[in-house]
Design a protein around this motif. Sequence first.
Motif, PDB file in Angstrom:
ATOM      1  N   ALA A   1      -0.193   6.166 -12.791  1.00  0.00           N
ATOM      2  CA  ALA A   1      -0.353   5.216 -12.690  1.00  0.00           C
ATOM      3  C   ALA A   1       1.043   5.192 -13.735  1.00  0.00           C
ATOM      4  O   ALA A   1       0.316   4.229 -15.025  1.00  0.00           O
ATOM      5  CB  ALA A   1      -1.414   4.985 -13.388  1.00  0.00           C
TER       6      ALA A   1
ATOM      7  N   LYS B   1      -2.406   6.475  -2.259  1.00  0.00           N
ATOM      8  CA  LYS B   1      -4.102   6.098  -1.766  1.00  0.00           C
ATOM      9  C   LYS B   1      -4.168   4.950  -3.045  1.00  0.00           C
ATOM     10  O   LYS B   1      -5.398   4.654  -3.137  1.00  0.00           O
ATOM     11  CB  LYS B   1      -4.830   6.760  -1.705  1.00  0.00           C
ATOM     12  CG  LYS B   1      -4.754   8.099  -0.379  1.00  0.00           C
ATOM     13  CD  LYS B   1      -4.537   7.329   0.449  1.00  0.00           C
ATOM     14  CE  LYS B   1      -4.572   8.711   1.733  1.00  0.00           C
ATOM     15  NZ  LYS B   1      -4.081   8.058   3.356  1.00  0.00           N
ATOM     16  N   ARG B   2      -2.310   4.170  -3.120  1.00  0.00           N
ATOM     17  CA  ARG B   2      -3.355   3.020  -3.826  1.00  0.00           C
ATOM     18  C   ARG B   2      -2.342   1.856  -3.312  1.00  0.00           C
ATOM     19  O   ARG B   2      -1.256   1.841  -2.723  1.00  0.00           O
ATOM     20  CB  ARG B   2      -2.799   3.464  -5.349  1.00  0.00           C
ATOM     21  CG  ARG B   2      -3.985   3.887  -5.953  1.00  0.00           C
ATOM     22  CD  ARG B   2      -2.942   4.151  -7.900  1.00  0.00           C
ATOM     23  NE  ARG B   2      -4.291   4.854  -8.744  1.00  0.00           N
ATOM     24  CZ  ARG B   2      -4.361   5.197  -9.331  1.00  0.00           C
ATOM     25  NH1 ARG B   2      -3.232   5.197 -10.471  1.00  0.00           N
ATOM     26  NH2 ARG B   2      -5.291   5.153 -10.280  1.00  0.00           N
TER      27      ARG B   2
ATOM     28  N   LYS C   1       0.437   7.433  -8.358  1.00  0.00           N
ATOM     29  CA  LYS C   1      -0.026   8.366  -8.777  1.00  0.00           C
ATOM     30  C   LYS C   1      -0.474   8.336 -10.508  1.00  0.00           C
ATOM     31  O   LYS C   1      -1.897   8.846 -10.578  1.00  0.00           O
ATOM     32  CB  LYS C   1      -0.102  10.201  -8.024  1.00  0.00           C
ATOM     33  CG  LYS C   1      -0.697  10.405  -6.189  1.00  0.00           C
ATOM     34  CD  LYS C   1      -0.094  11.791  -6.369  1.00  0.00           C
ATOM     35  CE  LYS C   1      -0.561  12.015  -5.100  1.00  0.00           C
ATOM     36  NZ  LYS C   1      -0.334  13.357  -4.572  1.00  0.00           N
TER      37      LYS C   1
ATOM     38  N   GLU D   1      -6.127   0.191 -12.114  1.00  0.00           N
ATOM     39  CA  GLU D   1      -5.497   0.320 -13.464  1.00  0.00           C
ATOM     40  C   GLU D   1      -4.098  -0.062 -13.556  1.00  0.00           C
ATOM     41  O   GLU D   1      -3.205   0.047 -12.407  1.00  0.00           O
ATOM     42  CB  GLU D   1      -5.437   2.111 -13.048  1.00  0.00           C
ATOM     43  CG  GLU D   1      -4.680   3.094 -14.227  1.00  0.00           C
ATOM     44  CD  GLU D   1      -4.601   3.877 -14.530  1.00  0.00           C
ATOM     45  OE1 GLU D   1      -4.087   5.016 -15.318  1.00  0.00           O
ATOM     46  OE2 GLU D   1      -4.562   5.444 -13.330  1.00  0.00           O
TER      47      GLU D   1
ATOM     48  N   TRP E   1       1.060  -0.829  -0.182  1.00  0.00           N
ATOM     49  CA  TRP E   1       0.398   0.145  -0.016  1.00  0.00           C
ATOM     50  C   TRP E   1       0.931   0.923  -0.393  1.00  0.00           C
ATOM     51  O   TRP E   1       2.184   1.638   0.706  1.00  0.00           O
ATOM     52  CB  TRP E   1      -1.169   0.730   0.771  1.00  0.00           C
ATOM     53  CG  TRP E   1      -1.710   1.429   1.550  1.00  0.00           C
ATOM     54  CD1 TRP E   1      -1.518   1.962   2.232  1.00  0.00           C
ATOM     55  CD2 TRP E   1      -2.636   1.663   0.106  1.00  0.00           C
ATOM     56  NE1 TRP E   1      -2.608   3.189   2.354  1.00  0.00           N
ATOM     57  CE2 TRP E   1      -3.069   2.578   1.047  1.00  0.00           C
ATOM     58  CE3 TRP E   1      -3.799   1.117  -0.252  1.00  0.00           C
ATOM     59  CZ2 TRP E   1      -4.549   3.148   0.922  1.00  0.00           C
ATOM     60  CZ3 TRP E   1      -4.546   0.968  -0.715  1.00  0.00           C
ATOM     61  CH2 TRP E   1      -5.373   2.740  -0.808  1.00  0.00           C
TER      62      TRP E   1
ATOM     63  N   LEU F   1      -2.737  -0.722 -10.455  1.00  0.00           N
ATOM     64  CA  LEU F   1      -2.992  -0.628  -8.806  1.00  0.00           C
ATOM     65  C   LEU F   1      -4.680  -0.471  -8.666  1.00  0.00           C
ATOM     66  O   LEU F   1      -5.261  -0.180  -9.523  1.00  0.00           O
ATOM     67  CB  LEU F   1      -2.252   0.913  -9.571  1.00  0.00           C
ATOM     68  CG  LEU F   1      -0.637   1.368 -10.181  1.00  0.00           C
ATOM     69  CD1 LEU F   1      -0.656   2.788 -10.167  1.00  0.00           C
ATOM     70  CD2 LEU F   1      -0.117   0.585  -9.109  1.00  0.00           C
TER      71      LEU F   1
ATOM     72  N   ASP G   1      -7.346   1.251  -6.271  1.00  0.00           N
ATOM     73  CA  ASP G   1      -7.879   2.306  -5.003  1.00  0.00           C
ATOM     74  C   ASP G   1      -8.169   1.336  -3.490  1.00  0.00           C
ATOM     75  O   ASP G   1      -9.721   0.610  -4.567  1.00  0.00           O
ATOM     76  CB  ASP G   1      -7.967   3.309  -5.535  1.00  0.00           C
ATOM     77  CG  ASP G   1      -9.240   3.344  -6.084  1.00  0.00           C
ATOM     78  OD1 ASP G   1     -10.057   2.610  -6.252  1.00  0.00           O
ATOM     79  OD2 ASP G   1      -9.048   4.560  -7.363  1.00  0.00           O
ATOM     80  N   ASN G   2      -9.113   2.376  -2.866  1.00  0.00           N
ATOM     81  CA  ASN G   2     -10.458   1.751  -1.687  1.00  0.00           C
ATOM     82  C   ASN G   2     -11.551   2.129  -2.576  1.00  0.00           C
ATOM     83  O   ASN G   2     -12.550   1.532  -1.905  1.00  0.00           O
ATOM     84  CB  ASN G   2      -9.577   2.798  -0.621  1.00  0.00           C
ATOM     85  CG  ASN G   2      -8.295   2.169   0.387  1.00  0.00           C
ATOM     86  OD1 ASN G   2      -8.926   1.213   0.147  1.00  0.00           O
ATOM     87  ND2 ASN G   2      -8.153   3.261   1.340  1.00  0.00           N
TER      88      ASN G   2
END
Length: 698
Positions: A152, A89-90, A150, A110, A84, A102, A104-105
């Motif tokens: 990706a 936040k990925r 961020k 991605e 994490w 990747l 996220d929540n």
Amino acid sequence: MKKILIYTLLLLSPFFTLPTAAESLGQWKAYMAYHDITAIEPAGKYIYVLASDNLFSYNYNDSSIDTYDKMNSLSDCGIVNIMWNDTAKRLIILYDNYNIDLLDNTGEVENIPDYYNKSMTHDKTVNDIYMYNEYAYLSTAFGIIKINMKAAEVSDTYQIGVNVNYCYIKDGSIYAVSTDGVYSASLKANLLDPNTWQKTDVTPEARQKQQRTNVYDDTNHCYWTVDDEGLLMAYIKDTDGTKTNLRTGINPDGPKYNHFFFMKFVDGTLYTTGGGESNQTFLKRTGTIQVLNGSDWTIYEDNLNEKTGYYYQDISCLDIDPRDKSHVFAGSSRSGVYEFRDGKYVKNWTYDNTNGALTCVLPNNHNYVIINGLTFDSEGNLWVLDSWSEKPVVQYSKEGNWNEKHNSAISAMHDGLASLRSPFFDSRGLLWFTNDSWSETALFCMDPNTLQANIYNNFTNQDGTVVGAHSVRCTVEDRSNNIWIGTIEGPLMLTAEDIANGNKTFTQVKVPRNDGTNYADYLLAGIDISCIAIDGGGRKWFGTYDNGVYLISEDNNTQLQHFTTNNSQLLSNTIEAIAINGTTGEVFIGTEKGLCSYMSDATTPNDSMSKDNVWAYPNPVTPDYTGLITVTGLSYDADVKIVTVNGTLVAQGRSNGGSFTWDGNDLNGKRVASGVYMVETAKSNGSSGTVCKIAVVN
């Protein structure tokens, strides 16, 4: 008002069958294990867990569990690492083929395929992941890959020229730790230049997060770890050091292992074993039998090493007693035959308790009693194939006696019978099995009453050409009573007529090119066939060792599908087993990376059709449904017509096995109006009638 009237008519109709939940045609589904936890990553209210090379999350606030796989979100399967990044936040997800996702929540994924697609001579193994700000630094055999979490994207690649075990950033410099020493460079320098990296004498910091399964969660103020059952749990430490459990037993439902070397359906229940032996090499997989009934998994007792004193590994086959479905026998590529009742271990049959019927490959070594094939006959006698034995065919009778079933011609081949497998009794009552070994490649057909046998070890096709069929992997009977075998050079067939006449010439099916010439190509020539299954429509499903799954029409002339990891949600191109639920049409595919399924449009046909055994789904067809409507329970090759209540024909065709699909359109391709539609069927003998009704609500 019209919609209410349609529903009312359906409920009052004596032909109405309540809708049954069913998967959509063409839908893929994964059945993944989440048992062996290797990494835990707290991420706010979510906790991400890497288990059995798969990913799930736990929501601390509402206790919900979500799973992530190739069917519902991820780009690949076979996860080797996760971590994490709190800045971006990925969660980074690294696969064993070097693909990267990747997550996220919110569940958005991605993909970053750059490293996966990159052709290079260096070893691409990623040794470690290090997080710094919004970046992930991947330590590899040639240097470091920097990923912007961020954006990706791969930001930079640092070709240091050494195998980097792990890296870290400290005091404005980046350090790469290798067995050759520690290399460092200032973050302000040109890190793309290999000369910037200088070997230093500093003592490296300890590797980041060595303990991945006992981590502290800053957000929820607790520790996450693994309990004695291998399940996720949370606890807090009291001031005196004692632990207080907060959450326990947190794991998704599913199988225990991602190993499905052998599969078989009996009465709607899927029985599976983990494997196995491949190319005469033990896979050394933990012994397991996993049974799926509906959505419920039953794991047979599997901690048997201490009970027997032998290796409980590589369970390669099983069969179910036809007189008692709770009574199961399984064969091990290592240690004989195992008997179970209601999922509990009963006995291990080996050399010294079968009157020598089963043979140790190494003298008196019970870890080398190699059983890769067994099957029950209709009377309840168990037939067992004992590889590398002078007594290759033995029987455990329904009376409980072990008997040698001697055939001198087969016994004389024992030195080359390294992997006898795939036994079954055909429609003629004959026992077929194969030897999956290059030294004595053969197909066998034995009469269980006389013990006379035909041995097929000269694989010549109808053109007089010898097929180099080194290794016969599997064998099966189709709806026309032909026998198919899967070989390293593709599928071959013995026709029912040739079997009856004793002709040992194989048919290598020719598929016309349909290009204006008279040329044809042999069906799947040169493709290594690992398994074969026949569906309710008589179509052949061919699993391969490295080429995915082929679906071939009943007449063998059309390739209907070729599923691979690139064009479908298939988990792996290496297929170990295929089994089909004839009632639903769901095709289960055991791959080297786990179990998945595909909902096909063919089911096992009924002998007769009536309002009691034919039904349609979805029913009613709601306005938001745009998929195919399926009628199932039909007889083989039934003539099907969809008509209005006034008798107007809107669709027609023939059943595929026991199923017929309708797109909801009329003969002009226009969506039919709301109303009730009759399904009329006719058999080849002329009998016909309405078997069910379908409500369409627009």
